[in-house]
Design an enzyme around this catalytic site. Structure first.
Site, PDB file in Angstrom:
ATOM      1  N   GLY A 284       0.818  -1.225   0.000  1.00 15.89           N
ATOM      2  CA  GLY A 284       0.000   0.000   0.000  1.00 15.89           C
ATOM      3  C   GLY A 284       0.841   1.260   0.000  1.00 15.89           C
TER       4      GLY A 284
ATOM      5  CE  LYS B 115      -5.345  -0.949  10.862  1.00 15.67           C
ATOM      6  NZ  LYS B 115      -4.258  -1.159   9.885  1.00 15.67           N
TER       7      LYS B 115
ATOM      8  CB  VAL C 149      -2.209  -7.292   0.763  1.00 16.01           C
ATOM      9  CG1 VAL C 149      -1.025  -6.482   0.292  1.00 16.01           C
ATOM     10  CG2 VAL C 149      -3.272  -6.396   1.394  1.00 16.01           C
TER      11      VAL C 149
ATOM     12  CB  SER D  46      -0.705   0.297  -4.659  1.00 19.39           C
ATOM     13  OG  SER D  46      -1.951   0.807  -4.243  1.00 19.39           O
TER      14      SER D  46
ATOM     15  CB  SER E  68      -4.647   1.838  14.118  1.00 16.50           C
ATOM     16  OG  SER E  68      -5.460   2.828  14.725  1.00 16.50           O
TER      17      SER E  68
ATOM     18  CG  ASN F 243       1.098   1.403   4.839  1.00 10.89           C
ATOM     19  OD1 ASN F 243       0.877   2.136   5.814  1.00 10.89           O
ATOM     20  ND2 ASN F 243       0.669   1.694   3.615  1.00 10.89           N
TER      21      ASN F 243
ATOM     22  NE  ARG G  66      -4.666   6.499  -0.925  1.00 11.82           N
ATOM     23  CZ  ARG G  66      -5.897   6.232  -1.315  1.00 11.82           C
ATOM     24  NH1 ARG G  66      -6.295   6.569  -2.526  1.00 11.82           N
ATOM     25  NH2 ARG G  66      -6.751   5.643  -0.494  1.00 11.82           N
TER      26      ARG G  66
ATOM     27  CE1 TYR H 274      -8.292   1.050  10.192  1.00 14.59           C
ATOM     28  CE2 TYR H 274      -8.366   1.854  12.447  1.00 14.59           C
ATOM     29  CZ  TYR H 274      -7.720   1.762  11.223  1.00 14.59           C
ATOM     30  OH  TYR H 274      -6.496   2.372  11.045  1.00 14.59           O
TER      31      TYR H 274
HETATM   32  N1  LIG Z   1      -4.075   7.933   8.234  1.00 15.61           N
HETATM   33  C1  LIG Z   1      -4.197   7.714   9.526  1.00 15.61           C
HETATM   34  O1  LIG Z   1      -4.453   8.656  10.302  1.00 15.61           O
HETATM   35  C2  LIG Z   1      -3.963   6.328  10.098  1.00 15.61           C
HETATM   36  C3  LIG Z   1      -4.027   6.166  11.502  1.00 15.61           C
HETATM   37  C4  LIG Z   1      -3.789   4.899  12.038  1.00 15.61           C
HETATM   38  C5  LIG Z   1      -3.486   3.833  11.210  1.00 15.61           C
HETATM   39  N2  LIG Z   1      -3.444   4.006   9.856  1.00 15.61           N
HETATM   40  C6  LIG Z   1      -3.115   2.826   9.043  1.00 15.61           C
HETATM   41  O2  LIG Z   1      -2.045   3.136   8.171  1.00 15.61           O
HETATM   42  C7  LIG Z   1      -2.161   2.395   6.965  1.00 15.61           C
HETATM   43  C8  LIG Z   1      -2.146   3.333   5.767  1.00 15.61           C
HETATM   44  O3  LIG Z   1      -3.220   4.260   5.900  1.00 15.61           O
HETATM   45  P1  LIG Z   1      -3.362   5.570   4.987  1.00 15.61           P
HETATM   46  O4  LIG Z   1      -4.071   6.581   5.795  1.00 15.61           O
HETATM   47  O5  LIG Z   1      -2.062   5.912   4.363  1.00 15.61           O
HETATM   48  O6  LIG Z   1      -4.390   5.020   3.874  1.00 15.61           O
HETATM   49  P2  LIG Z   1      -4.518   5.389   2.322  1.00 15.61           P
HETATM   50  O7  LIG Z   1      -5.886   4.947   1.925  1.00 15.61           O
HETATM   51  O8  LIG Z   1      -4.132   6.806   2.062  1.00 15.61           O
HETATM   52  O9  LIG Z   1      -3.417   4.458   1.643  1.00 15.61           O
HETATM   53  C9  LIG Z   1      -3.554   3.082   1.678  1.00 15.61           C
HETATM   54  C10 LIG Z   1      -2.822   2.484   0.500  1.00 15.61           C
HETATM   55  O10 LIG Z   1      -3.041   1.065   0.529  1.00 15.61           O
HETATM   56  C11 LIG Z   1      -3.524   0.639  -0.728  1.00 15.61           C
HETATM   57  N3  LIG Z   1      -4.378  -0.537  -0.543  1.00 15.61           N
HETATM   58  C12 LIG Z   1      -5.634  -0.589  -0.010  1.00 15.61           C
HETATM   59  N4  LIG Z   1      -6.092  -1.837  -0.048  1.00 15.61           N
HETATM   60  C13 LIG Z   1      -5.125  -2.597  -0.612  1.00 15.61           C
HETATM   61  C14 LIG Z   1      -5.008  -3.970  -0.924  1.00 15.61           C
HETATM   62  N5  LIG Z   1      -6.029  -4.801  -0.694  1.00 15.61           N
HETATM   63  N6  LIG Z   1      -3.877  -4.406  -1.489  1.00 15.61           N
HETATM   64  C15 LIG Z   1      -2.838  -3.569  -1.743  1.00 15.61           C
HETATM   65  N7  LIG Z   1      -2.903  -2.246  -1.489  1.00 15.61           N
HETATM   66  C16 LIG Z   1      -4.029  -1.771  -0.920  1.00 15.61           C
HETATM   67  C17 LIG Z   1      -4.289   1.835  -1.284  1.00 15.61           C
HETATM   68  O11 LIG Z   1      -4.454   1.751  -2.694  1.00 15.61           O
HETATM   69  C18 LIG Z   1      -3.367   2.974  -0.855  1.00 15.61           C
HETATM   70  O12 LIG Z   1      -2.290   3.112  -1.754  1.00 15.61           O
HETATM   71  C19 LIG Z   1      -3.449   1.576   7.096  1.00 15.61           C
HETATM   72  O13 LIG Z   1      -3.140   0.288   7.551  1.00 15.61           O
HETATM   73  C20 LIG Z   1      -4.235   2.352   8.144  1.00 15.61           C
HETATM   74  O14 LIG Z   1      -5.153   1.546   8.825  1.00 15.61           O
HETATM   75  C21 LIG Z   1      -3.688   5.225   9.286  1.00 15.61           C
END
Ligand SMILES: NC(=O)c1ccc[n+]([C@@H]2O[C@H](COP(=O)([O-])OP(=O)(O)OC[C@H]3O[C@@H](n4cnc5c(N)ncnc54)[C@H](O)[C@@H]3O)[C@@H](O)[C@H]2O)c1
Length: 273
Positions: free
Chosen positions: A12, A160, A63, A36, A142, A89, A15, A156
């Protein structure tokens, strides 16, 4: 450049937080496998890393699909000959809803990506890491993996918490193969997605009420934590959960510091408390 010569799969990473992790690992000298679901998105991130002087290849795949994950790891080994670091990720949040309204479809989708996807990726790299005699796995969970937060719904939180259990179990099981498994738990992270999906007023209110350090974490700051856990400096750290959350888990919602300071001053002056 403490990851020079290492190969790192970051799922992932086209982005968001994955991008921040990929950029920091590449800056530290690792060759990053950008993953991704869409090949075009992966290619664009590879170009960005290369334009900054780093090394990367694109390997698209979902994934939550075992065949995609097997192919991703096989392609990595075919092109780069090794897998030293795996960063799980990729994750989704699902549609916010109350437990009573949570559909079976959303439950399956969220757990399929956030938990089964992490399992598939770990399972796929373990034989290679054992063969290499060492490895580093860093799972992105998270703060919802440590304590229920209102980020995300029940599915969610459960997914996690599952990642936390998976990480701890694997840390124990793989320790004698010199493979460490740790979990990074972000709180609020300022990503482009967050920026496009929330108003500045909402972000400001959330920070004020939840984050003692007074700002969200950046994508790159999550990358720094991952980079440390993937480095030799963290050789004996395994089975740990590292919250990178601006103090969110200290547990005080509203900023109670003025009230607490006032109370302490009153106590010091011999008053009631
Ligand atoms: N943004 C936050 O505040 C935050 C807080 C806590 C945890 N997280 C965790 O961090 C990680 C990334 O979050 P983010 O905010 O950058 O999300 P995002 O949606 O901006 O990016 C996620 C990336 O994963 C890819 N993706 C989604 N499903 C997929 C799959 N099945 N196979 C391959 N790629 C896949 C998406 O295309 C994207 O590129 C996640 O696990 C999320 O739960 C984020």
């Amino acid at each position: 450049m403490e990851l020079k010569g290492k190969t790192a799969i970051v799922t992932g990473s086209a982005r968001g937080i994955g991008e921040g992790i990929a950029l920091v690992l590449a800056r530290e000298g690792a060759t990053v496998v950008v993953n991704s679901r869409k090949a075009k998105d992966c290619e664009q991130m590879v170009q960005k890393i290369v334009s900054l002087g780093g090394k990367a290849i694109a390997v698209a795949g979902d994934v939550s699909k075992k065949a995609d994950v097997t192919a991703m790891v096989a392609e990595t080994i075919r092109q780069l000959g090794a897998v030293d670091i795996l960063v799980n990720n990729a994750g989704i949040e699902g549609t916010p809803c109350l437990a009573a309204d949570l559909s079976e479809e959303q439950w399956d989708r969220t757990l399929g990506v956030n938990l089964k996807g992490v399992f598939f990726c770990c399972q796929a790299v373990i034989p290679q890491m054992i063969k290499q005699g060492q490895g580093r796995i860093v799972n992105i969970a998270s703060t919802a993996a440590i304590r229920m937060t209102f980020f995300g719904s029940l599915d969610y939180t459960v997914s996690k918490h599952g990642v936390a259990g998976l990480s701890q179990h694997l840390a124990w099981e793989l320790a004698d193969s010199h493979i460490t498994v740790n979990t990074v738990c972000p709180g609020g992270v300022h990503t482009p997605l967050m920026e496009s999906g929330t108003t500045p007023e909402y972000r400001e209110m959330t920070i004020k009420r939840l984050v003692p350090l007074g700002r969200f974490t950046t994508m790159e700051e999550i990358g720094e934590a991952v980079s440390f856990l993937a480095s030799d400096r963290a050789a004996t750290i395994t089975g740990q959960m590292l919250a990178v959350d601006g103090g969110l888990l200290t547990g005080f919602g509203e900023d109670l510091r003025p009230t607490v300071r006032q109370r302490m001053a009153a106590m010091k002056a011999g008053g009631k408390h």
